[in-house]
Write a protein that holds these residues in place. Structure first.
Motif, PDB file in Angstrom:
ATOM      1  N   PRO A 174     -16.200 -97.592  -7.629  1.00  0.00           N
ATOM      2  CA  PRO A 174     -16.482 -98.903  -8.233  1.00  0.00           C
ATOM      3  C   PRO A 174     -15.602 -99.183  -9.446  1.00  0.00           C
ATOM      4  N   GLU A 175     -15.314 -98.160 -10.235  1.00  0.00           N
ATOM      5  CA  GLU A 175     -14.531 -98.359 -11.441  1.00  0.00           C
ATOM      6  C   GLU A 175     -13.118 -98.830 -11.106  1.00  0.00           C
ATOM      7  N   ASP A 216     -16.084-112.205 -14.497  1.00  0.00           N
ATOM      8  CA  ASP A 216     -16.532-110.809 -14.552  1.00  0.00           C
ATOM      9  C   ASP A 216     -17.818-110.626 -13.764  1.00  0.00           C
ATOM     10  N   GLU A 217     -18.689-111.632 -13.833  1.00  0.00           N
ATOM     11  CA  GLU A 217     -19.968-111.534 -13.110  1.00  0.00           C
ATOM     12  C   GLU A 217     -19.732-111.501 -11.595  1.00  0.00           C
ATOM     13  N   VAL A 269     -18.325-105.917  -6.354  1.00  0.00           N
ATOM     14  CA  VAL A 269     -18.190-104.455  -6.331  1.00  0.00           C
ATOM     15  C   VAL A 269     -19.516-103.807  -5.956  1.00  0.00           C
ATOM     16  N   ALA A 270     -20.621-104.384  -6.434  1.00  0.00           N
ATOM     17  CA  ALA A 270     -21.950-103.822  -6.150  1.00  0.00           C
ATOM     18  C   ALA A 270     -22.284-103.849  -4.657  1.00  0.00           C
ATOM     19  N   THR A 271     -21.645-104.746  -3.894  1.00  0.00           N
ATOM     20  CA  THR A 271     -21.903-104.785  -2.445  1.00  0.00           C
ATOM     21  C   THR A 271     -21.296-103.586  -1.734  1.00  0.00           C
ATOM     22  N   ASP A 275     -12.102-111.858   5.560  1.00  0.00           N
ATOM     23  CA  ASP A 275     -13.012-112.167   6.661  1.00  0.00           C
ATOM     24  C   ASP A 275     -14.436-111.708   6.391  1.00  0.00           C
ATOM     25  N   GLY A 276     -14.719-111.306   5.144  1.00  0.00           N
ATOM     26  CA  GLY A 276     -16.050-110.814   4.810  1.00  0.00           C
ATOM     27  C   GLY A 276     -16.576-111.452   3.544  1.00  0.00           C
ATOM     28  N   LEU A 277     -17.258-110.657   2.732  1.00  0.00           N
ATOM     29  CA  LEU A 277     -17.841-111.176   1.498  1.00  0.00           C
ATOM     30  C   LEU A 277     -16.778-111.643   0.517  1.00  0.00           C
ATOM     31  N   GLY A 278     -15.575-111.104   0.633  1.00  0.00           N
ATOM     32  CA  GLY A 278     -14.509-111.491  -0.284  1.00  0.00           C
ATOM     33  C   GLY A 278     -13.804-112.778   0.087  1.00  0.00           C
TER      34      GLY A 278
END
Length: 401
Positions: A92-93, A139-140, A146-148, A161-164
Protein backbone atom coordinates in the motif's frame (compact mmCIF):
# COMPACT_ATOMS: atom_id res chain seq x y z
CA UNK A 1 -2.97 -19.03 -44.01
CA UNK A 2 -4.18 -21.75 -41.66
CA UNK A 3 -7.86 -20.72 -41.94
CA UNK A 4 -9.04 -24.31 -41.81
CA UNK A 5 -7.48 -25.03 -38.41
CA UNK A 6 -10.29 -25.66 -35.97
CA UNK A 7 -8.26 -26.95 -33.03
CA UNK A 8 -5.54 -24.35 -32.51
CA UNK A 9 -4.07 -24.90 -29.07
CA UNK A 10 -3.71 -21.32 -27.89
CA UNK A 11 -2.01 -20.83 -24.51
CA UNK A 12 -1.93 -17.64 -22.45
CA UNK A 13 1.25 -17.55 -20.36
CA UNK A 14 -0.15 -15.12 -17.81
CA UNK A 15 -2.12 -15.20 -14.58
CA UNK A 16 -3.76 -11.84 -15.34
CA UNK A 17 -7.56 -12.06 -15.07
CA UNK A 18 -7.82 -8.83 -17.11
CA UNK A 19 -5.95 -10.38 -20.05
CA UNK A 20 -8.07 -13.51 -19.89
CA UNK A 21 -11.28 -11.46 -19.74
CA UNK A 22 -10.15 -9.34 -22.71
CA UNK A 23 -9.46 -12.41 -24.85
CA UNK A 24 -12.73 -14.04 -23.83
CA UNK A 25 -14.58 -10.85 -24.71
CA UNK A 26 -13.05 -11.07 -28.19
CA UNK A 27 -14.27 -14.65 -28.64
CA UNK A 28 -11.06 -16.45 -27.70
CA UNK A 29 -10.88 -19.04 -24.91
CA UNK A 30 -7.18 -19.63 -24.21
CA UNK A 31 -5.67 -22.36 -22.11
CA UNK A 32 -3.98 -20.61 -19.17
CA UNK A 33 -0.56 -21.79 -17.98
CA UNK A 34 1.22 -19.52 -15.52
CA UNK A 35 4.94 -19.20 -16.26
CA UNK A 36 6.29 -18.75 -12.75
CA UNK A 37 8.87 -16.19 -13.95
CA UNK A 38 10.19 -14.00 -11.12
CA UNK A 39 9.75 -10.45 -12.45
CA UNK A 40 11.37 -8.62 -9.54
CA UNK A 41 15.03 -9.12 -10.42
CA UNK A 42 14.96 -8.58 -14.19
CA UNK A 43 16.22 -5.35 -15.72
CA UNK A 44 16.51 -3.88 -19.22
CA UNK A 45 17.79 -0.74 -20.91
CA UNK A 46 14.34 0.88 -21.07
CA UNK A 47 10.83 0.35 -19.66
CA UNK A 48 9.57 -0.78 -23.07
CA UNK A 49 12.38 -3.31 -23.47
CA UNK A 50 11.72 -4.54 -19.94
CA UNK A 51 8.07 -5.25 -20.83
CA UNK A 52 9.10 -7.09 -24.00
CA UNK A 53 11.79 -9.09 -22.19
CA UNK A 54 9.42 -10.18 -19.43
CA UNK A 55 6.81 -11.24 -21.99
CA UNK A 56 9.44 -13.28 -23.82
CA UNK A 57 10.67 -15.00 -20.66
CA UNK A 58 7.11 -15.93 -19.70
CA UNK A 59 6.33 -17.41 -23.12
CA UNK A 60 9.61 -19.35 -23.26
CA UNK A 61 9.12 -20.75 -19.76
CA UNK A 62 5.68 -22.12 -20.67
CA UNK A 63 6.89 -23.53 -24.00
CA UNK A 64 9.66 -25.36 -22.13
CA UNK A 65 7.02 -27.11 -20.02
CA UNK A 66 4.94 -28.34 -22.98
CA UNK A 67 4.95 -31.85 -24.41
CA UNK A 68 2.69 -31.01 -27.38
CA UNK A 69 2.62 -28.30 -30.05
CA UNK A 70 0.92 -25.04 -29.14
CA UNK A 71 0.81 -21.33 -29.88
CA UNK A 72 1.85 -19.52 -26.69
CA UNK A 73 1.33 -15.85 -25.86
CA UNK A 74 3.35 -14.17 -23.14
CA UNK A 75 2.50 -10.60 -22.07
CA UNK A 76 3.81 -8.14 -19.53
CA UNK A 77 2.97 -4.49 -18.86
CA UNK A 78 5.15 -1.71 -17.50
CA UNK A 79 4.22 1.93 -16.90
CA UNK A 80 6.87 4.49 -17.87
CA UNK A 81 6.87 7.76 -15.93
CA UNK A 82 9.80 10.19 -16.22
CA UNK A 83 11.76 7.48 -18.00
CA UNK A 84 11.43 5.03 -15.08
CA UNK A 85 9.62 1.65 -15.19
CA UNK A 86 6.77 0.95 -12.78
CA UNK A 87 5.41 -2.56 -12.39
CA UNK A 88 3.20 -3.87 -9.62
CA UNK A 89 3.74 -1.88 -6.41
CA UNK A 90 3.15 -4.79 -4.06
CA UNK A 91 2.51 -2.74 -0.91
CA UNK A 92 0.00 0.00 0.00
CA UNK A 93 2.80 2.43 0.80
CA UNK A 94 4.42 2.09 -2.63
CA UNK A 95 1.05 2.24 -4.41
CA UNK A 96 0.07 5.40 -2.54
CA UNK A 97 3.37 7.11 -3.37
CA UNK A 98 3.11 6.20 -7.05
CA UNK A 99 -0.47 7.39 -7.43
CA UNK A 100 0.45 10.73 -5.89
CA UNK A 101 3.31 11.12 -8.36
CA UNK A 102 1.03 10.21 -11.30
CA UNK A 103 -1.96 12.45 -10.58
CA UNK A 104 -2.64 15.17 -13.10
CA UNK A 105 0.06 13.81 -15.41
CA UNK A 106 0.46 11.28 -18.21
CA UNK A 107 2.56 8.16 -18.59
CA UNK A 108 3.20 5.52 -21.22
CA UNK A 109 1.86 2.02 -20.66
CA UNK A 110 4.08 -0.48 -22.47
CA UNK A 111 2.86 -4.03 -23.03
CA UNK A 112 5.33 -6.56 -24.34
CA UNK A 113 3.95 -9.42 -26.45
CA UNK A 114 5.83 -12.62 -27.26
CA UNK A 115 4.14 -15.21 -29.48
CA UNK A 116 5.80 -18.59 -29.89
CA UNK A 117 4.32 -21.07 -32.34
CA UNK A 118 5.94 -24.47 -31.85
CA UNK A 119 4.46 -25.88 -35.06
CA UNK A 120 6.21 -23.33 -37.30
CA UNK A 121 9.10 -22.85 -34.84
CA UNK A 122 8.62 -19.08 -34.87
CA UNK A 123 9.08 -16.60 -32.03
CA UNK A 124 7.74 -13.06 -32.46
CA UNK A 125 8.48 -10.27 -29.98
CA UNK A 126 6.54 -7.00 -30.21
CA UNK A 127 5.81 -3.94 -28.08
CA UNK A 128 2.68 -1.79 -28.00
CA UNK A 129 2.77 1.55 -26.16
CA UNK A 130 -0.19 3.72 -25.16
CA UNK A 131 -0.23 7.20 -23.62
CA UNK A 132 -2.39 7.33 -20.49
CA UNK A 133 -3.68 10.55 -18.88
CA UNK A 134 -4.45 10.54 -15.16
CA UNK A 135 -6.92 12.65 -13.21
CA UNK A 136 -5.76 14.99 -10.47
CA UNK A 137 -6.71 12.64 -7.66
CA UNK A 138 -7.23 13.90 -4.12
CA UNK A 139 -5.42 12.28 -1.22
CA UNK A 140 -8.75 10.90 -0.03
CA UNK A 141 -9.39 9.26 -3.41
CA UNK A 142 -5.92 7.74 -3.44
CA UNK A 143 -6.30 6.37 0.09
CA UNK A 144 -9.71 4.90 -0.75
CA UNK A 145 -8.41 3.35 -3.98
CA UNK A 146 -5.37 1.81 -2.30
CA UNK A 147 -7.62 0.40 0.44
CA UNK A 148 -9.48 -1.66 -2.20
CA UNK A 149 -6.26 -3.59 -2.92
CA UNK A 150 -6.65 -3.26 -6.70
CA UNK A 151 -3.66 -1.00 -7.40
CA UNK A 152 -1.31 -3.30 -5.48
CA UNK A 153 -1.49 -6.09 -8.07
CA UNK A 154 -1.47 -4.25 -11.41
CA UNK A 155 1.29 -2.62 -13.43
CA UNK A 156 1.58 1.10 -12.72
CA UNK A 157 -0.81 0.89 -9.76
CA UNK A 158 -3.93 1.56 -11.85
CA UNK A 159 -6.54 -0.07 -14.05
CA UNK A 160 -8.62 1.39 -16.86
CA UNK A 161 -11.18 -1.43 -16.81
CA UNK A 162 -11.78 -1.67 -13.06
CA UNK A 163 -12.10 0.56 -10.02
CA UNK A 164 -9.39 2.83 -11.38
CA UNK A 165 -11.32 3.64 -14.56
CA UNK A 166 -12.74 6.98 -13.30
CA UNK A 167 -9.21 8.14 -12.53
CA UNK A 168 -8.05 7.82 -16.16
CA UNK A 169 -9.13 10.88 -18.13
CA UNK A 170 -8.01 9.67 -21.53
CA UNK A 171 -5.71 7.47 -23.56
CA UNK A 172 -3.92 7.89 -26.86
CA UNK A 173 -3.58 4.53 -28.55
CA UNK A 174 -4.99 1.06 -28.04
CA UNK A 175 -7.36 0.76 -25.07
CA UNK A 176 -6.93 -3.03 -24.83
CA UNK A 177 -3.19 -2.58 -24.59
CA UNK A 178 -3.70 -0.67 -21.34
CA UNK A 179 -5.81 -3.55 -20.02
CA UNK A 180 -2.95 -5.92 -20.79
CA UNK A 181 -3.06 -7.30 -24.33
CA UNK A 182 -3.29 -5.44 -27.65
CA UNK A 183 -5.86 -7.32 -29.73
CA UNK A 184 -4.95 -5.66 -33.07
CA UNK A 185 -1.26 -6.42 -32.48
CA UNK A 186 -2.01 -10.01 -31.47
CA UNK A 187 -4.09 -10.47 -34.63
CA UNK A 188 -1.15 -9.35 -36.77
CA UNK A 189 1.28 -11.61 -34.89
CA UNK A 190 -0.97 -14.62 -35.31
CA UNK A 191 -1.25 -13.91 -39.03
CA UNK A 192 2.55 -14.03 -39.27
CA UNK A 193 2.56 -17.62 -37.97
CA UNK A 194 -0.29 -18.63 -40.27
CA UNK A 195 -3.24 -18.45 -37.86
CA UNK A 196 -6.24 -16.26 -38.67
CA UNK A 197 -8.16 -14.61 -35.86
CA UNK A 198 -11.45 -16.40 -36.78
CA UNK A 199 -9.63 -19.73 -36.35
CA UNK A 200 -9.40 -18.91 -32.64
CA UNK A 201 -13.14 -18.26 -32.54
CA UNK A 202 -13.72 -21.75 -33.92
CA UNK A 203 -11.34 -23.21 -31.34
CA UNK A 204 -13.04 -21.44 -28.44
CA UNK A 205 -15.80 -23.04 -26.39
CA UNK A 206 -17.63 -21.56 -23.38
CA UNK A 207 -16.62 -24.59 -21.35
CA UNK A 208 -12.95 -25.02 -22.32
CA UNK A 209 -11.28 -26.36 -19.19
CA UNK A 210 -7.89 -24.81 -18.53
CA UNK A 211 -4.90 -26.45 -16.84
CA UNK A 212 -5.92 -25.51 -13.30
CA UNK A 213 -9.47 -26.81 -13.76
CA UNK A 214 -8.26 -30.04 -15.40
CA UNK A 215 -5.80 -30.66 -12.57
CA UNK A 216 -8.53 -30.65 -9.94
CA UNK A 217 -11.39 -31.96 -12.06
CA UNK A 218 -11.42 -35.56 -10.82
CA UNK A 219 -11.19 -34.66 -7.14
CA UNK A 220 -13.96 -32.07 -7.38
CA UNK A 221 -16.28 -34.41 -9.29
CA UNK A 222 -16.28 -37.39 -6.95
CA UNK A 223 -13.06 -39.09 -8.00
CA UNK A 224 -12.73 -42.80 -8.76
CA UNK A 225 -15.78 -43.76 -6.70
CA UNK A 226 -18.16 -41.71 -8.80
CA UNK A 227 -16.42 -42.71 -12.03
CA UNK A 228 -16.88 -46.42 -11.23
CA UNK A 229 -20.55 -45.91 -10.40
CA UNK A 230 -21.10 -43.99 -13.64
CA UNK A 231 -19.22 -46.58 -15.70
CA UNK A 232 -21.20 -49.50 -14.23
CA UNK A 233 -24.47 -47.77 -15.05
CA UNK A 234 -23.35 -46.88 -18.58
CA UNK A 235 -22.05 -50.42 -19.12
CA UNK A 236 -25.46 -51.88 -18.24
CA UNK A 237 -26.98 -50.00 -21.18
CA UNK A 238 -24.27 -50.76 -23.75
CA UNK A 239 -24.20 -53.54 -26.38
CA UNK A 240 -21.61 -56.19 -25.53
CA UNK A 241 -18.22 -56.02 -27.20
CA UNK A 242 -18.95 -53.02 -29.40
CA UNK A 243 -16.98 -49.92 -30.33
CA UNK A 244 -17.80 -47.07 -27.94
CA UNK A 245 -17.18 -43.37 -28.58
CA UNK A 246 -17.17 -41.15 -25.48
CA UNK A 247 -17.91 -37.48 -26.09
CA UNK A 248 -16.26 -34.94 -23.77
CA UNK A 249 -14.02 -37.72 -22.48
CA UNK A 250 -12.39 -35.24 -20.08
CA UNK A 251 -9.61 -36.82 -18.06
CA UNK A 252 -10.64 -40.30 -19.21
CA UNK A 253 -11.59 -41.39 -15.72
CA UNK A 254 -14.98 -42.85 -16.73
CA UNK A 255 -13.64 -44.17 -20.05
CA UNK A 256 -10.90 -46.11 -18.26
CA UNK A 257 -13.49 -47.78 -16.04
CA UNK A 258 -15.52 -48.73 -19.13
CA UNK A 259 -12.40 -50.33 -20.63
CA UNK A 260 -11.89 -52.29 -17.41
CA UNK A 261 -15.44 -53.63 -17.88
CA UNK A 262 -14.53 -54.98 -21.33
CA UNK A 263 -15.50 -52.15 -23.69
CA UNK A 264 -13.42 -50.76 -26.56
CA UNK A 265 -13.50 -47.01 -25.87
CA UNK A 266 -12.35 -44.07 -27.96
CA UNK A 267 -12.73 -40.54 -26.60
CA UNK A 268 -12.86 -36.99 -27.95
CA UNK A 269 -12.68 -33.63 -26.21
CA UNK A 270 -11.87 -30.00 -27.03
CA UNK A 271 -9.78 -29.25 -23.94
CA UNK A 272 -6.05 -29.82 -24.39
CA UNK A 273 -5.55 -29.80 -20.64
CA UNK A 274 -8.14 -32.56 -20.12
CA UNK A 275 -6.85 -34.61 -23.06
CA UNK A 276 -3.32 -34.71 -21.63
CA UNK A 277 -4.72 -36.61 -18.67
CA UNK A 278 -7.01 -38.78 -20.78
CA UNK A 279 -4.04 -39.93 -22.89
CA UNK A 280 -2.47 -41.45 -19.78
CA UNK A 281 -5.61 -43.50 -19.04
CA UNK A 282 -6.56 -44.27 -22.65
CA UNK A 283 -3.27 -44.22 -24.58
CA UNK A 284 -3.78 -44.06 -28.32
CA UNK A 285 -7.55 -43.84 -28.01
CA UNK A 286 -8.31 -40.12 -27.52
CA UNK A 287 -8.28 -37.16 -29.88
CA UNK A 288 -9.13 -33.47 -30.02
CA UNK A 289 -12.49 -33.06 -31.75
CA UNK A 290 -15.73 -31.11 -31.60
CA UNK A 291 -18.85 -33.19 -30.89
CA UNK A 292 -20.64 -31.11 -33.50
CA UNK A 293 -18.08 -32.10 -36.16
CA UNK A 294 -16.78 -35.58 -35.43
CA UNK A 295 -13.83 -36.87 -37.51
CA UNK A 296 -15.53 -40.28 -37.89
CA UNK A 297 -17.11 -41.91 -40.94
CA UNK A 298 -20.83 -42.72 -41.07
CA UNK A 299 -22.18 -45.70 -39.12
CA UNK A 300 -18.88 -46.68 -37.48
CA UNK A 301 -19.86 -46.74 -33.79
CA UNK A 302 -21.86 -49.30 -31.86
CA UNK A 303 -22.42 -46.81 -29.04
CA UNK A 304 -21.87 -43.15 -28.19
CA UNK A 305 -21.60 -42.12 -24.55
CA UNK A 306 -21.92 -38.63 -23.04
CA UNK A 307 -21.58 -38.25 -19.28
CA UNK A 308 -22.36 -34.70 -18.07
CA UNK A 309 -21.95 -33.11 -21.47
CA UNK A 310 -25.24 -32.01 -23.02
CA UNK A 311 -25.98 -29.54 -20.23
CA UNK A 312 -22.91 -27.55 -21.34
CA UNK A 313 -24.30 -26.83 -24.78
CA UNK A 314 -26.30 -23.85 -25.93
CA UNK A 315 -27.91 -26.00 -28.62
CA UNK A 316 -27.57 -29.79 -28.79
CA UNK A 317 -28.94 -30.27 -32.30
CA UNK A 318 -25.58 -30.30 -34.10
CA UNK A 319 -24.15 -32.84 -31.63
CA UNK A 320 -27.26 -35.04 -31.83
CA UNK A 321 -27.06 -35.00 -35.63
CA UNK A 322 -23.44 -36.15 -35.47
CA UNK A 323 -24.26 -38.86 -32.94
CA UNK A 324 -26.98 -40.21 -35.22
CA UNK A 325 -24.64 -40.08 -38.21
CA UNK A 326 -21.79 -42.09 -36.65
CA UNK A 327 -24.04 -44.72 -35.02
CA UNK A 328 -24.72 -47.92 -36.92
CA UNK A 329 -28.39 -48.95 -37.27
CA UNK A 330 -29.55 -50.27 -33.89
CA UNK A 331 -26.58 -48.54 -32.20
CA UNK A 332 -27.19 -46.73 -28.92
CA UNK A 333 -26.58 -43.31 -27.42
CA UNK A 334 -26.22 -43.30 -23.62
CA UNK A 335 -26.26 -40.00 -21.77
CA UNK A 336 -26.86 -38.38 -18.40
CA UNK A 337 -29.85 -36.05 -18.18
CA UNK A 338 -31.33 -33.33 -16.02
CA UNK A 339 -28.14 -32.12 -14.36
CA UNK A 340 -28.97 -29.33 -11.91
CA UNK A 341 -28.80 -25.91 -13.54
CA UNK A 342 -26.96 -24.67 -10.47
CA UNK A 343 -24.07 -26.98 -11.35
CA UNK A 344 -23.65 -25.82 -14.94
CA UNK A 345 -20.05 -24.97 -15.70
CA UNK A 346 -20.67 -22.80 -18.76
CA UNK A 347 -19.10 -19.43 -17.99
CA UNK A 348 -21.45 -16.50 -17.58
CA UNK A 349 -24.68 -18.40 -18.09
CA UNK A 350 -27.48 -18.28 -15.57
CA UNK A 351 -29.87 -21.21 -15.11
CA UNK A 352 -32.62 -19.46 -17.06
CA UNK A 353 -30.56 -18.10 -19.98
CA UNK A 354 -31.45 -20.99 -22.30
CA UNK A 355 -33.35 -24.23 -22.06
CA UNK A 356 -31.08 -26.90 -20.53
CA UNK A 357 -30.14 -29.19 -23.41
CA UNK A 358 -30.12 -32.26 -21.17
CA UNK A 359 -33.69 -31.76 -19.89
CA UNK A 360 -35.32 -35.12 -20.62
CA UNK A 361 -38.46 -33.75 -22.28
CA UNK A 362 -36.43 -31.51 -24.56
CA UNK A 363 -33.87 -34.24 -25.24
CA UNK A 364 -36.45 -36.88 -26.21
CA UNK A 365 -38.06 -34.52 -28.72
CA UNK A 366 -34.80 -33.39 -30.31
CA UNK A 367 -33.32 -36.91 -30.37
CA UNK A 368 -36.42 -38.24 -32.14
CA UNK A 369 -35.91 -35.59 -34.82
CA UNK A 370 -32.54 -37.22 -35.56
CA UNK A 371 -33.80 -40.82 -35.54
CA UNK A 372 -32.91 -41.62 -31.93
CA UNK A 373 -35.63 -43.29 -29.84
CA UNK A 374 -35.62 -43.56 -26.06
CA UNK A 375 -35.60 -47.25 -25.07
CA UNK A 376 -33.83 -47.64 -21.73
CA UNK A 377 -32.85 -45.91 -18.48
CA UNK A 378 -31.11 -46.42 -15.17
CA UNK A 379 -29.56 -44.35 -12.36
CA UNK A 380 -26.35 -44.23 -10.39
CA UNK A 381 -25.32 -42.57 -7.11
CA UNK A 382 -23.05 -39.55 -6.91
CA UNK A 383 -20.64 -38.63 -4.11
CA UNK A 384 -22.30 -37.71 -0.79
CA UNK A 385 -22.89 -34.00 -0.24
CA UNK A 386 -22.78 -31.99 2.97
CA UNK A 387 -26.18 -33.42 3.84
CA UNK A 388 -27.44 -36.89 4.63
CA UNK A 389 -28.67 -37.28 1.05
CA UNK A 390 -26.72 -38.96 -1.76
CA UNK A 391 -27.52 -37.47 -5.17
CA UNK A 392 -28.93 -39.86 -7.77
CA UNK A 393 -28.14 -39.24 -11.43
CA UNK A 394 -30.43 -40.40 -14.24
CA UNK A 395 -28.96 -42.13 -17.29
CA UNK A 396 -30.94 -42.83 -20.47
CA UNK A 397 -30.40 -44.83 -23.66
CA UNK A 398 -31.55 -43.90 -27.16
CA UNK A 399 -31.48 -46.39 -30.03
CA UNK A 400 -30.67 -45.48 -33.62
CA UNK A 401 -33.58 -46.49 -35.86
Amino acid sequence: MNDSAVNVRFVLASASPARLKTLRGAGVEPEVIVSGVDEDHITAESPGELARLLATLKARAVVASLTEHATVLGCDSVLELDGEPYGKPGTPEVARERLRSMRGRSGVLHTGHCLIDTNSKQELRELESTEVYFADLTDEEIDAYVATGEPLVVAGSFTVDGLGGPFVTGIQGDYHNVVGVSLPLLRRMLAEVGISWPALWRSATPFAYDESEAARYDDTRGGAERAKAAALAVHSLLPKGGRVLELAVGTGIVGAELVALGNLVHGVDLSSAMLRRARVRLPGHVAAADAAKLPIADRRCDAVVAVWFLHLLEDSDAALAEIARVLRPDGVFVTTTDKSDAGRYADGRGPNDTRAQDAITHLVARAAHHGLTLDGATTFPGPPRNTDQTPIYPLVRFRRT
